[in-house]
Design a protein around this motif. Sequence first.
Motif, PDB file in Angstrom:
ATOM      1  N   ASP A  80       2.841  14.562 -11.297  1.00 25.86           N
ATOM      2  CA  ASP A  80       3.610  14.792 -12.531  1.00 25.86           C
ATOM      3  C   ASP A  80       2.729  14.947 -13.764  1.00 25.86           C
ATOM      4  OD1 ASP A  80       5.981  14.680 -11.165  1.00 25.86           O
ATOM      5  OD2 ASP A  80       6.534  12.668 -11.853  1.00 25.86           O
ATOM      6  N   CYS A  81       1.572  14.309 -13.786  1.00 24.80           N
ATOM      7  CA  CYS A  81       0.805  14.203 -15.031  1.00 24.80           C
ATOM      8  C   CYS A  81      -0.487  15.012 -15.076  1.00 24.80           C
ATOM      9  CB  CYS A  81       0.470  12.736 -15.307  1.00 24.80           C
ATOM     10  SG  CYS A  81       1.948  11.723 -15.585  1.00 24.80           S
ATOM     11  N   VAL A  82      -1.154  15.169 -13.965  1.00 27.45           N
ATOM     12  CA  VAL A  82      -2.459  15.834 -13.992  1.00 27.45           C
ATOM     13  C   VAL A  82      -2.258  17.338 -13.840  1.00 27.45           C
ATOM     14  CG1 VAL A  82      -4.719  16.017 -12.900  1.00 27.45           C
ATOM     15  CG2 VAL A  82      -3.603  13.800 -13.093  1.00 27.45           C
ATOM     16  N   ARG A  83      -2.709  18.074 -14.861  1.00 26.92           N
ATOM     17  CA  ARG A  83      -2.517  19.523 -14.887  1.00 26.92           C
ATOM     18  C   ARG A  83      -3.837  20.300 -15.022  1.00 26.92           C
ATOM     19  NH1 ARG A  83       1.832  19.226 -12.709  1.00 26.92           N
ATOM     20  NH2 ARG A  83       3.650  18.518 -13.795  1.00 26.92           N
ATOM     21  N   ASN A 120      -3.508  13.117 -23.022  1.00 28.46           N
ATOM     22  CA  ASN A 120      -2.096  13.304 -22.674  1.00 28.46           C
ATOM     23  C   ASN A 120      -1.840  13.003 -21.192  1.00 28.46           C
ATOM     24  OD1 ASN A 120      -3.486  15.604 -21.846  1.00 28.46           O
ATOM     25  ND2 ASN A 120      -1.773  16.982 -22.261  1.00 28.46           N
ATOM     26  N   GLU A 121      -2.813  13.274 -20.324  1.00 29.89           N
ATOM     27  CA  GLU A 121      -2.677  12.937 -18.913  1.00 29.89           C
ATOM     28  C   GLU A 121      -2.677  11.422 -18.714  1.00 29.89           C
ATOM     29  OE1 GLU A 121      -4.851  16.776 -16.816  1.00 29.89           O
ATOM     30  OE2 GLU A 121      -6.070  15.039 -17.368  1.00 29.89           O
ATOM     31  N   GLU A 122      -3.546  10.749 -19.438  1.00 34.26           N
ATOM     32  CA  GLU A 122      -3.617   9.296 -19.326  1.00 34.26           C
ATOM     33  C   GLU A 122      -2.329   8.647 -19.819  1.00 34.26           C
ATOM     34  OE1 GLU A 122      -6.521   5.570 -20.550  1.00 34.26           O
ATOM     35  OE2 GLU A 122      -7.078   7.599 -21.132  1.00 34.26           O
ATOM     36  N   LYS A 123      -1.818   9.110 -20.962  1.00 33.19           N
ATOM     37  CA  LYS A 123      -0.563   8.568 -21.497  1.00 33.19           C
ATOM     38  C   LYS A 123       0.585   8.833 -20.535  1.00 33.19           C
ATOM     39  CE  LYS A 123      -1.735   8.954 -26.389  1.00 33.19           C
ATOM     40  NZ  LYS A 123      -1.476   9.690 -27.640  1.00 33.19           N
ATOM     41  N   CYS A 124       0.625  10.033 -19.996  1.00 34.54           N
ATOM     42  CA  CYS A 124       1.673  10.382 -19.039  1.00 34.54           C
ATOM     43  C   CYS A 124       1.616   9.465 -17.814  1.00 34.54           C
ATOM     44  CB  CYS A 124       1.524  11.846 -18.618  1.00 34.54           C
ATOM     45  SG  CYS A 124       2.712  12.376 -17.361  1.00 34.54           S
ATOM     46  N   CYS A 142       4.456   6.899 -16.672  1.00 34.76           N
ATOM     47  CA  CYS A 142       5.013   7.081 -15.336  1.00 34.76           C
ATOM     48  C   CYS A 142       4.952   5.770 -14.546  1.00 34.76           C
ATOM     49  CB  CYS A 142       4.237   8.183 -14.606  1.00 34.76           C
ATOM     50  SG  CYS A 142       4.778   8.479 -12.912  1.00 34.76           S
ATOM     51  N   MET A 143       3.797   5.136 -14.573  1.00 35.06           N
ATOM     52  CA  MET A 143       3.618   3.884 -13.853  1.00 35.06           C
ATOM     53  C   MET A 143       4.553   2.806 -14.400  1.00 35.06           C
ATOM     54  SD  MET A 143       0.310   1.387 -13.658  1.00 35.06           S
ATOM     55  CE  MET A 143       0.483   1.043 -15.391  1.00 35.06           C
ATOM     56  N   GLU A 144       4.633   2.705 -15.714  1.00 31.36           N
ATOM     57  CA  GLU A 144       5.474   1.684 -16.334  1.00 31.36           C
ATOM     58  C   GLU A 144       6.948   1.901 -15.970  1.00 31.36           C
ATOM     59  OE1 GLU A 144       6.463  -0.074 -20.773  1.00 31.36           O
ATOM     60  OE2 GLU A 144       4.689   1.170 -20.481  1.00 31.36           O
ATOM     61  N   LYS A 145       7.395   3.146 -16.037  1.00 31.32           N
ATOM     62  CA  LYS A 145       8.782   3.456 -15.684  1.00 31.32           C
ATOM     63  C   LYS A 145       9.064   3.115 -14.226  1.00 31.32           C
ATOM     64  CE  LYS A 145      10.594   7.189 -18.497  1.00 31.32           C
ATOM     65  NZ  LYS A 145      10.942   8.610 -18.523  1.00 31.32           N
ATOM     66  N   TYR A 146       8.152   3.501 -13.356  1.00 31.79           N
ATOM     67  CA  TYR A 146       8.330   3.248 -11.931  1.00 31.79           C
ATOM     68  C   TYR A 146       8.416   1.747 -11.649  1.00 31.79           C
ATOM     69  CZ  TYR A 146       7.482   3.247  -6.906  1.00 31.79           C
ATOM     70  OH  TYR A 146       7.587   3.037  -5.553  1.00 31.79           O
ATOM     71  N   LEU A 181       0.821  -1.211   0.000  1.00 33.63           N
ATOM     72  CA  LEU A 181       0.000   0.000   0.000  1.00 33.63           C
ATOM     73  C   LEU A 181       0.856   1.262   0.000  1.00 33.63           C
ATOM     74  CD1 LEU A 181      -3.006  -0.799   2.366  1.00 33.63           C
ATOM     75  CD2 LEU A 181      -3.007  -0.569  -0.116  1.00 33.63           C
ATOM     76  N   MET A 182       1.941   1.255   0.738  1.00 35.19           N
ATOM     77  CA  MET A 182       2.822   2.418   0.755  1.00 35.19           C
ATOM     78  C   MET A 182       3.437   2.643  -0.629  1.00 35.19           C
ATOM     79  SD  MET A 182       4.626   2.400   4.479  1.00 35.19           S
ATOM     80  CE  MET A 182       5.551   3.858   4.070  1.00 35.19           C
ATOM     81  N   SER A 183       3.855   1.573  -1.259  1.00 32.20           N
ATOM     82  CA  SER A 183       4.427   1.681  -2.605  1.00 32.20           C
ATOM     83  C   SER A 183       3.383   2.159  -3.601  1.00 32.20           C
ATOM     84  CB  SER A 183       4.982   0.319  -3.033  1.00 32.20           C
ATOM     85  OG  SER A 183       5.556   0.396  -4.298  1.00 32.20           O
ATOM     86  N   TYR A 184       2.185   1.616  -3.512  1.00 33.08           N
ATOM     87  CA  TYR A 184       1.091   2.007  -4.408  1.00 33.08           C
ATOM     88  C   TYR A 184       0.741   3.485  -4.218  1.00 33.08           C
ATOM     89  CZ  TYR A 184      -3.545   2.278  -6.478  1.00 33.08           C
ATOM     90  OH  TYR A 184      -4.634   2.653  -7.231  1.00 33.08           O
ATOM     91  N   ASN A 185       0.654   3.917  -2.964  1.00 35.14           N
ATOM     92  CA  ASN A 185       0.332   5.314  -2.683  1.00 35.14           C
ATOM     93  C   ASN A 185       1.424   6.255  -3.180  1.00 35.14           C
ATOM     94  OD1 ASN A 185      -2.153   4.743  -1.529  1.00 35.14           O
ATOM     95  ND2 ASN A 185      -1.309   4.604   0.536  1.00 35.14           N
TER      96      ASN A 185
END
Length: 95
Positions: A38-41, A51-55, A59-63, A25-29
Amino acid sequence: MAAAGQQVTLETIDKDQMKTFSDFLMSYNKLSEMCFSDCVRDFTSRTVKNNEEKCALNCMEKYLKMNQRISQRFQEFQMIVNENAMAMAQKTGKL
């Protein structure tokens, strides 16, 4: 007597499971907060922009890939440390 030992084992398993779940849960949060910030503007719409969804997906994939790679390197490092410790123990005759 066996029931008491079994109870202690079940309590230990429950604590281990709770610790694992808590870590997850800590990692997920952390991931959610990081990618959201980083993505929602744009907060003027109820919908998520493409563009927010792709970002967020990138981001999730990189992490997750980074986390997996660090885990692999840590395991490799631990194996080397264990091998060195075994070699040292054999050399000094403690094994």
